[in-house]
Motif scaffolding. Structure first.
Motif, PDB file in Angstrom:
ATOM      1  N   ASP A   1     -20.699 -12.538   8.357  1.00 21.07           N
ATOM      2  CA  ASP A   1     -19.879 -11.984   9.431  1.00 21.07           C
ATOM      3  C   ASP A   1     -19.685 -10.496   9.183  1.00 21.07           C
ATOM      4  O   ASP A   1     -19.090 -10.105   8.176  1.00 21.07           O
ATOM      5  N   PHE A   2     -20.201  -9.665  10.096  1.00 17.31           N
ATOM      6  CA  PHE A   2     -20.075  -8.219   9.964  1.00 17.31           C
ATOM      7  C   PHE A   2     -18.919  -7.651  10.792  1.00 17.31           C
ATOM      8  O   PHE A   2     -18.777  -6.434  10.916  1.00 17.31           O
ATOM      9  N   ASN A   3     -18.073  -8.528  11.373  1.00 19.00           N
ATOM     10  CA  ASN A   3     -16.867  -8.065  12.051  1.00 19.00           C
ATOM     11  C   ASN A   3     -15.901  -7.517  11.008  1.00 19.00           C
ATOM     12  O   ASN A   3     -15.945  -7.908   9.836  1.00 19.00           O
ATOM     13  N   HIS A   4     -15.004  -6.635  11.417  1.00 16.81           N
ATOM     14  CA  HIS A   4     -13.965  -6.148  10.506  1.00 16.81           C
ATOM     15  C   HIS A   4     -13.161  -7.364  10.045  1.00 16.81           C
ATOM     16  O   HIS A   4     -12.880  -8.267  10.843  1.00 16.81           O
ATOM     17  N   PRO A   5     -12.785  -7.446   8.772  1.00 24.78           N
ATOM     18  CA  PRO A   5     -12.045  -8.613   8.271  1.00 24.78           C
ATOM     19  C   PRO A   5     -10.736  -8.882   9.019  1.00 24.78           C
ATOM     20  O   PRO A   5     -10.270 -10.015   9.057  1.00 24.78           O
ATOM     21  N   LEU A   6     -10.151  -7.859   9.644  1.00 27.39           N
ATOM     22  CA  LEU A   6      -8.901  -8.052  10.378  1.00 27.39           C
ATOM     23  C   LEU A   6      -9.107  -8.185  11.886  1.00 27.39           C
ATOM     24  O   LEU A   6      -8.144  -8.245  12.644  1.00 27.39           O
ATOM     25  N   ALA A   7     -10.376  -8.259  12.317  1.00 25.75           N
ATOM     26  CA  ALA A   7     -10.653  -8.452  13.747  1.00 25.75           C
ATOM     27  C   ALA A   7     -10.022  -9.762  14.208  1.00 25.75           C
ATOM     28  O   ALA A   7     -10.069 -10.769  13.508  1.00 25.75           O
ATOM     29  N   GLY A   8      -9.392  -9.713  15.370  1.00 22.64           N
ATOM     30  CA  GLY A   8      -8.769 -10.909  15.939  1.00 22.64           C
ATOM     31  C   GLY A   8      -7.334 -11.131  15.506  1.00 22.64           C
ATOM     32  O   GLY A   8      -6.683 -12.055  15.978  1.00 22.64           O
ATOM     33  N   HIS A   9      -6.823 -10.277  14.624  1.00 18.68           N
ATOM     34  CA  HIS A   9      -5.454 -10.441  14.136  1.00 18.68           C
ATOM     35  C   HIS A   9      -4.495  -9.455  14.795  1.00 18.68           C
ATOM     36  O   HIS A   9      -4.816  -8.276  14.950  1.00 18.68           O
ATOM     37  N   THR A  10      -3.316  -9.942  15.148  1.00 22.06           N
ATOM     38  CA  THR A  10      -2.201  -9.067  15.508  1.00 22.06           C
ATOM     39  C   THR A  10      -1.647  -8.563  14.184  1.00 22.06           C
ATOM     40  O   THR A  10      -1.435  -9.348  13.258  1.00 22.06           O
ATOM     41  N   VAL A  11      -1.443  -7.260  14.072  1.00 19.89           N
ATOM     42  CA  VAL A  11      -0.980  -6.685  12.814  1.00 19.89           C
ATOM     43  C   VAL A  11       0.293  -5.877  13.029  1.00 19.89           C
ATOM     44  O   VAL A  11       0.544  -5.346  14.116  1.00 19.89           O
ATOM     45  N   THR A  12       1.082  -5.800  11.969  1.00 17.72           N
ATOM     46  CA  THR A  12       2.248  -4.922  11.960  1.00 17.72           C
ATOM     47  C   THR A  12       1.901  -3.752  11.062  1.00 17.72           C
ATOM     48  O   THR A  12       1.485  -3.934   9.913  1.00 17.72           O
ATOM     49  N   PHE A  13       2.024  -2.567  11.609  1.00 18.16           N
ATOM     50  CA  PHE A  13       1.665  -1.316  10.952  1.00 18.16           C
ATOM     51  C   PHE A  13       2.975  -0.611  10.598  1.00 18.16           C
ATOM     52  O   PHE A  13       3.699  -0.166  11.476  1.00 18.16           O
ATOM     53  N   GLU A  14       3.313  -0.575   9.307  1.00 15.13           N
ATOM     54  CA  GLU A  14       4.537   0.077   8.848  1.00 15.13           C
ATOM     55  C   GLU A  14       4.159   1.400   8.198  1.00 15.13           C
ATOM     56  O   GLU A  14       3.266   1.438   7.351  1.00 15.13           O
ATOM     57  N   VAL A  15       4.829   2.474   8.600  1.00 13.46           N
ATOM     58  CA  VAL A  15       4.508   3.792   8.059  1.00 13.46           C
ATOM     59  C   VAL A  15       5.754   4.503   7.530  1.00 13.46           C
ATOM     60  O   VAL A  15       6.858   4.297   8.034  1.00 13.46           O
ATOM     61  N   GLU A  16       5.531   5.317   6.519  1.00 13.38           N
ATOM     62  CA  GLU A  16       6.549   6.239   6.013  1.00 13.38           C
ATOM     63  C   GLU A  16       5.873   7.597   5.949  1.00 13.38           C
ATOM     64  O   GLU A  16       4.927   7.801   5.183  1.00 13.38           O
ATOM     65  N   ILE A  17       6.336   8.533   6.783  1.00 16.08           N
ATOM     66  CA  ILE A  17       5.733   9.856   6.851  1.00 16.08           C
ATOM     67  C   ILE A  17       6.297  10.702   5.712  1.00 16.08           C
ATOM     68  O   ILE A  17       7.514  10.889   5.601  1.00 16.08           O
ATOM     69  N   LEU A  18       5.411  11.207   4.859  1.00 14.55           N
ATOM     70  CA  LEU A  18       5.831  12.006   3.702  1.00 14.55           C
ATOM     71  C   LEU A  18       5.771  13.502   3.996  1.00 14.55           C
ATOM     72  O   LEU A  18       6.650  14.253   3.573  1.00 14.55           O
ATOM     73  N   ALA A  19       4.739  13.956   4.693  1.00 15.22           N
ATOM     74  CA  ALA A  19       4.586  15.384   4.989  1.00 15.22           C
ATOM     75  C   ALA A  19       3.724  15.562   6.236  1.00 15.22           C
ATOM     76  O   ALA A  19       2.837  14.755   6.511  1.00 15.22           O
ATOM     77  N   VAL A  20       4.030  16.638   6.964  1.00 10.91           N
ATOM     78  CA  VAL A  20       3.275  16.988   8.175  1.00 10.91           C
ATOM     79  C   VAL A  20       2.966  18.481   8.131  1.00 10.91           C
ATOM     80  O   VAL A  20       3.861  19.289   7.875  1.00 10.91           O
ATOM     81  N   ASP A  21       1.738  18.854   8.397  1.00  7.62           N
ATOM     82  CA  ASP A  21       1.269  20.242   8.494  1.00  7.62           C
ATOM     83  C   ASP A  21       1.796  21.165   7.415  1.00  7.62           C
ATOM     84  O   ASP A  21       1.347  21.082   6.289  1.00  7.62           O
ATOM     85  N   GLU A  22       2.780  22.030   7.715  1.00  8.56           N
ATOM     86  CA  GLU A  22       3.154  23.066   6.738  1.00  8.56           C
ATOM     87  C   GLU A  22       3.730  22.506   5.451  1.00  8.56           C
ATOM     88  O   GLU A  22       3.666  23.140   4.417  1.00  8.56           O
ATOM     89  N   GLU A  23       4.292  21.295   5.483  1.00  5.43           N
ATOM     90  CA  GLU A  23       4.818  20.700   4.247  1.00  5.43           C
ATOM     91  C   GLU A  23       3.680  20.350   3.289  1.00  5.43           C
ATOM     92  O   GLU A  23       3.904  20.145   2.110  1.00  5.43           O
ATOM     93  N   LEU A  24       2.452  20.255   3.802  1.00  4.65           N
ATOM     94  CA  LEU A  24       1.322  19.882   2.951  1.00  4.65           C
ATOM     95  C   LEU A  24       1.051  20.952   1.890  1.00  4.65           C
ATOM     96  O   LEU A  24       0.612  20.639   0.793  1.00  4.65           O
ATOM     97  N   GLU A  25       1.314  22.217   2.204  1.00  3.91           N
ATOM     98  CA  GLU A  25       1.109  23.262   1.207  1.00  3.91           C
ATOM     99  C   GLU A  25       2.088  23.097   0.042  1.00  3.91           C
ATOM    100  O   GLU A  25       1.802  23.438  -1.082  1.00  3.91           O
ATOM    101  N   GLU A  26       3.278  22.550   0.343  1.00  5.28           N
ATOM    102  CA  GLU A  26       4.286  22.375  -0.682  1.00  5.28           C
ATOM    103  C   GLU A  26       4.099  21.085  -1.454  1.00  5.28           C
ATOM    104  O   GLU A  26       4.601  20.934  -2.556  1.00  5.28           O
ATOM    105  N   ALA A  27       3.384  20.109  -0.858  1.00  5.89           N
ATOM    106  CA  ALA A  27       3.246  18.774  -1.465  1.00  5.89           C
ATOM    107  C   ALA A  27       2.268  18.772  -2.610  1.00  5.89           C
ATOM    108  O   ALA A  27       1.424  19.602  -2.757  1.00  5.89           O
TER     109      ALA A  27
END
Length: 150
Positions: free
Chosen positions: A124-150
């Motif tokens: 099976d060459f489908n993505h292993p998560l194909a066909g699944h409803t997923v919950t995507f949880e994110v925690e944003i650590l830095a955006v754009d200008e904060e990346l220079e400081e990170a």
């Protein structure tokens, strides 16, 4: 003041992808190494990127995505029956094994062994998560200008 994620932002974030039963399919938290992304670079699907738009550093959010928005629906054309002889002695096919297959352009694509019957191996060459409803949880650590400081 932190930047808000826009269509061309650079973002550092942690994510966890959970399946319908609550089990974790993937997480940057497990390895302790956050993901780095340039929005629009193709590393995430448009639906995943849309979830990030408007968020800023320090925010956490959870999104539930249907299969069509996440990893797609399984495509029967991506299931192939291969001759067992094509597998070398060092790559004995076992049900559930993920095996890398070479592409004509030199790239590689993973396939999941779904069945081994006599001299026929179903991959099976489908993505292993194909066909699944997923919950995507994110925690944003830095955006754009904060990346220079990170």
């Amino acid at each position: 003041m932190s930047s808000v994620i826009a269509a061309d932002s650079q973002v550092i974030f942690h994510f966890t992808i959970k399946l319908e039963d609550g089990s974790v399919a993937d997480s940057t938290q497990l390895g302790g190494k956050p993901a780095r992304l340039v929005m629009g670079d193709g590393s995430l699907t448009p639906s995943f990127e849309a979830c990030l738009l408007g968020l800023s550093a320090g925010e956490t959010k959870s999104f539930t995505l249907a299969p069509e928005q996440a990893f797609g629906l399984p495509n029967p054309d991506n299931i192939h029956h291969l001759d067992r002889a094509k597998f070398g002695a060092d790559a004995e096919p076992e049900v559930g094994a993920i095996i890398g297959f070479s592409l004509p352009n030199g790239g590689e694509i993973p396939g999941i062994v779904r069945a081994v019957e006599g001299m026929s191996v179903t991959v099976d060459f489908n993505h292993p998560l194909a066909g699944h409803t997923v919950t995507f949880e994110v925690e944003i650590l830095a955006v754009d200008e904060e990346l220079e400081e990170a």
